[in-house]
Scaffold this motif. Structure first.
Motif, PDB file in Angstrom:
ATOM      1  N   PRO A  77       0.382  -0.987   0.240  1.00  0.00           N
ATOM      2  CA  PRO A  77      -0.185   0.595   0.147  1.00  0.00           C
ATOM      3  C   PRO A  77       0.677   1.650  -0.168  1.00  0.00           C
ATOM      4  N   ALA A  78       2.534   0.994   0.403  1.00  0.00           N
ATOM      5  CA  ALA A  78       3.357   2.203   0.679  1.00  0.00           C
ATOM      6  C   ALA A  78       3.974   2.600  -0.535  1.00  0.00           C
ATOM      7  N   LEU A  79       3.606   1.426  -1.625  1.00  0.00           N
ATOM      8  CA  LEU A  79       4.769   1.816  -2.711  1.00  0.00           C
ATOM      9  C   LEU A  79       4.329   3.363  -3.426  1.00  0.00           C
ATOM     10  N   GLN A  80       2.855   3.125  -3.587  1.00  0.00           N
ATOM     11  CA  GLN A  80       2.183   4.896  -4.694  1.00  0.00           C
ATOM     12  C   GLN A  80       2.801   5.492  -4.316  1.00  0.00           C
ATOM     13  N   HIS A  81       3.470   5.820  -2.605  1.00  0.00           N
ATOM     14  CA  HIS A  81       3.872   7.037  -2.092  1.00  0.00           C
ATOM     15  C   HIS A  81       5.425   6.939  -2.109  1.00  0.00           C
ATOM     16  N   VAL A  82       5.571   6.657  -2.789  1.00  0.00           N
ATOM     17  CA  VAL A  82       7.608   6.409  -2.147  1.00  0.00           C
ATOM     18  C   VAL A  82       7.795   6.910  -3.822  1.00  0.00           C
ATOM     19  N   ASP A  83       9.259   7.781  -3.618  1.00  0.00           N
ATOM     20  CA  ASP A  83       9.662   8.786  -4.045  1.00  0.00           C
ATOM     21  C   ASP A  83      11.300   8.091  -4.842  1.00  0.00           C
ATOM     22  N   ILE A  84      11.617   7.349  -4.125  1.00  0.00           N
ATOM     23  CA  ILE A  84      13.215   7.274  -3.619  1.00  0.00           C
ATOM     24  C   ILE A  84      12.967   5.223  -3.342  1.00  0.00           C
ATOM     25  N   LEU A  85      13.218   4.836  -3.669  1.00  0.00           N
ATOM     26  CA  LEU A  85      13.171   3.747  -2.437  1.00  0.00           C
ATOM     27  C   LEU A  85      14.444   2.719  -3.404  1.00  0.00           C
ATOM     28  N   HIS A  86      14.496   2.331  -1.888  1.00  0.00           N
ATOM     29  CA  HIS A  86      16.563   1.358  -2.704  1.00  0.00           C
ATOM     30  C   HIS A  86      16.016   0.010  -1.801  1.00  0.00           C
ATOM     31  N   LEU A  87      16.930  -0.802  -2.211  1.00  0.00           N
ATOM     32  CA  LEU A  87      17.221  -2.276  -1.907  1.00  0.00           C
ATOM     33  C   LEU A  87      18.293  -2.513  -2.990  1.00  0.00           C
ATOM     34  N   ASN A  88      18.401  -3.939  -1.852  1.00  0.00           N
ATOM     35  CA  ASN A  88      19.850  -4.264  -2.678  1.00  0.00           C
ATOM     36  C   ASN A  88      19.663  -5.646  -3.849  1.00  0.00           C
ATOM     37  N   GLU A  89      20.088  -6.023  -4.095  1.00  0.00           N
ATOM     38  CA  GLU A  89      19.502  -7.177  -5.450  1.00  0.00           C
ATOM     39  C   GLU A  89      18.899  -8.244  -4.518  1.00  0.00           C
ATOM     40  N   ASP A  90      19.709  -9.008  -3.756  1.00  0.00           N
ATOM     41  CA  ASP A  90      19.189  -9.954  -3.201  1.00  0.00           C
ATOM     42  C   ASP A  90      17.422  -9.847  -2.339  1.00  0.00           C
ATOM     43  N   GLU A  91      17.652  -7.932  -2.156  1.00  0.00           N
ATOM     44  CA  GLU A  91      16.558  -8.465  -1.355  1.00  0.00           C
ATOM     45  C   GLU A  91      15.193  -7.905  -2.967  1.00  0.00           C
ATOM     46  N   LEU A  92      15.678  -7.272  -3.354  1.00  0.00           N
ATOM     47  CA  LEU A  92      14.805  -7.435  -5.150  1.00  0.00           C
ATOM     48  C   LEU A  92      14.726  -8.890  -5.419  1.00  0.00           C
ATOM     49  N   VAL A  93      15.237  -9.969  -5.575  1.00  0.00           N
ATOM     50  CA  VAL A  93      15.399 -11.370  -6.231  1.00  0.00           C
ATOM     51  C   VAL A  93      14.091 -12.108  -4.916  1.00  0.00           C
ATOM     52  N   CYS A  94      14.850 -11.683  -3.544  1.00  0.00           N
ATOM     53  CA  CYS A  94      13.263 -12.276  -2.701  1.00  0.00           C
ATOM     54  C   CYS A  94      11.853 -11.657  -3.072  1.00  0.00           C
ATOM     55  N   LEU A  95      12.245 -10.252  -2.974  1.00  0.00           N
ATOM     56  CA  LEU A  95      10.644  -9.570  -3.430  1.00  0.00           C
ATOM     57  C   LEU A  95       9.646 -10.214  -4.650  1.00  0.00           C
ATOM     58  N   THR A  96      10.947 -10.136  -5.802  1.00  0.00           N
ATOM     59  CA  THR A  96      10.118 -10.313  -7.136  1.00  0.00           C
ATOM     60  C   THR A  96      10.272 -11.762  -7.314  1.00  0.00           C
ATOM     61  N   GLY A  97      11.119 -12.151  -7.216  1.00  0.00           N
ATOM     62  CA  GLY A  97      11.492 -13.747  -7.950  1.00  0.00           C
ATOM     63  C   GLY A  97      12.411 -13.128  -9.368  1.00  0.00           C
ATOM     64  N   CYS A  98      12.545 -12.102  -9.494  1.00  0.00           N
ATOM     65  CA  CYS A  98      13.220 -12.242 -10.806  1.00  0.00           C
ATOM     66  C   CYS A  98      14.806 -13.272 -10.603  1.00  0.00           C
ATOM     67  N   ASP A  99      15.484 -13.668 -11.604  1.00  0.00           N
ATOM     68  CA  ASP A  99      16.086 -14.835 -11.383  1.00  0.00           C
ATOM     69  C   ASP A  99      17.778 -13.750 -11.726  1.00  0.00           C
ATOM     70  N   VAL A 100      18.317 -13.404 -10.765  1.00  0.00           N
ATOM     71  CA  VAL A 100      19.897 -13.085 -11.214  1.00  0.00           C
ATOM     72  C   VAL A 100      20.913 -13.777 -10.843  1.00  0.00           C
ATOM     73  N   THR A 101      21.782 -14.701 -11.587  1.00  0.00           N
ATOM     74  CA  THR A 101      22.955 -15.145 -11.392  1.00  0.00           C
ATOM     75  C   THR A 101      24.646 -15.249 -10.644  1.00  0.00           C
ATOM     76  N   GLY A 102      24.830 -13.504 -10.825  1.00  0.00           N
ATOM     77  CA  GLY A 102      25.540 -13.129 -10.271  1.00  0.00           C
ATOM     78  C   GLY A 102      26.495 -13.534 -11.377  1.00  0.00           C
ATOM     79  N   GLU A 103      26.703 -14.431 -12.087  1.00  0.00           N
ATOM     80  CA  GLU A 103      27.751 -15.154 -12.840  1.00  0.00           C
ATOM     81  C   GLU A 103      28.741 -14.085 -14.074  1.00  0.00           C
ATOM     82  N   PRO A 104      29.343 -14.150 -13.709  1.00  0.00           N
ATOM     83  CA  PRO A 104      30.669 -13.106 -14.368  1.00  0.00           C
ATOM     84  C   PRO A 104      29.720 -12.832 -16.661  1.00  0.00           C
TER      85      PRO A 104
END
Length: 208
Positions: A77-104
């Motif tokens: 419910p708070a996202l629509q009010h947020v001007d700047i959102l900071h999260l790290n890569e691990d948190e992005l994966v946890c919240l969205t389920g995106c697939d990030v390998t970290g491989e070069p």
């Protein structure tokens, strides 16, 4: 005095770690952001810095949908009010389920996955999404003109921008203490936004 009863001031409201504060989540958090904005000149800048996002925050298979993210019990419910959102890569994966390998050799694919995942937050109303990635730097994605128009204190020169910045290279064997790294990054980005907004206003006045 209550926040919403104070005289308007210039500035920003930076809130951190909602996943660790059970009484400051969901609609309660949205209400706090809404009242904070009314207390600042031109609505100020609302910043949310995530930490403590649990594994499995998104339990469904594959990438999370914007609709599901808006219904997130902690931040939805708070996202629509947020001007700047900071999260790290691990948190992005946890919240969205995106697939990030970290491989070069998968850097291009990871950059794309992070961009798509950050886009989910933009579709939920966040103006600027900043994802820190440790030694791989950071990615920043900004929303469109309509969203920026709702937050007059944001710099208009950031509209529709996407930026990837590499991490600073340090001399070999440098001792690194990462405590507070995310806090320092978020504060720096906020200050940059406030300073850049002032420059944008000066340039607009010059055009007149």
């Amino acid at each position: 005095r209550r926040v919403d009863e104070a005289a308007p001031v210039h500035g920003a409201f930076l809130f951190g770690y909602p996943h660790l504060l059970p009484y400051m989540q969901g609609e309660y958090l949205a209400t706090v952001f809404d009242r904070a904005r009314t207390a600042m000149e031109d609505g100020g800048i609302i910043v949310m810095d995530l930490n403590g996002v649990p594994e499995g925050a998104h339990a469904g298979p594959g990438l999370r949908s914007p609709e599901s993210l808006r219904e997130d019990a902690v931040i939805g419910p708070a996202l629509q009010h947020v001007d700047i959102l900071h999260l790290n890569e691990d948190e992005l994966v946890c919240l969205t389920g995106c697939d990030v390998t970290g491989e070069p050799d998968m850097q291009q694919e990871d950059d794309y996955a992070i961009g798509v995942a950050a886009g989910l937050f933009l579709r939920c109303g966040v103006a600027v999404v900043a994802v820190t990635r440790g030694s791989r730097g950071c990615s920043i994605c900004c929303n469109d003109e309509d969203r920026f128009a709702r937050s007059k204190a944001l710099p208009t020169s950031w509209i529709d921008c996407t930026v990837k910045l590499n991490a600073m290279e340090l001399p070999p064997n440098t001792i690194i203490n990462t405590n507070g790294a995310g806090d320092a990054f978020t504060s720096g980005l906020l200050v940059a936004a406030m300073l850049r907004h002032g420059i944008d206003l000066a340039l607009d006045d010059a055009d007149l």
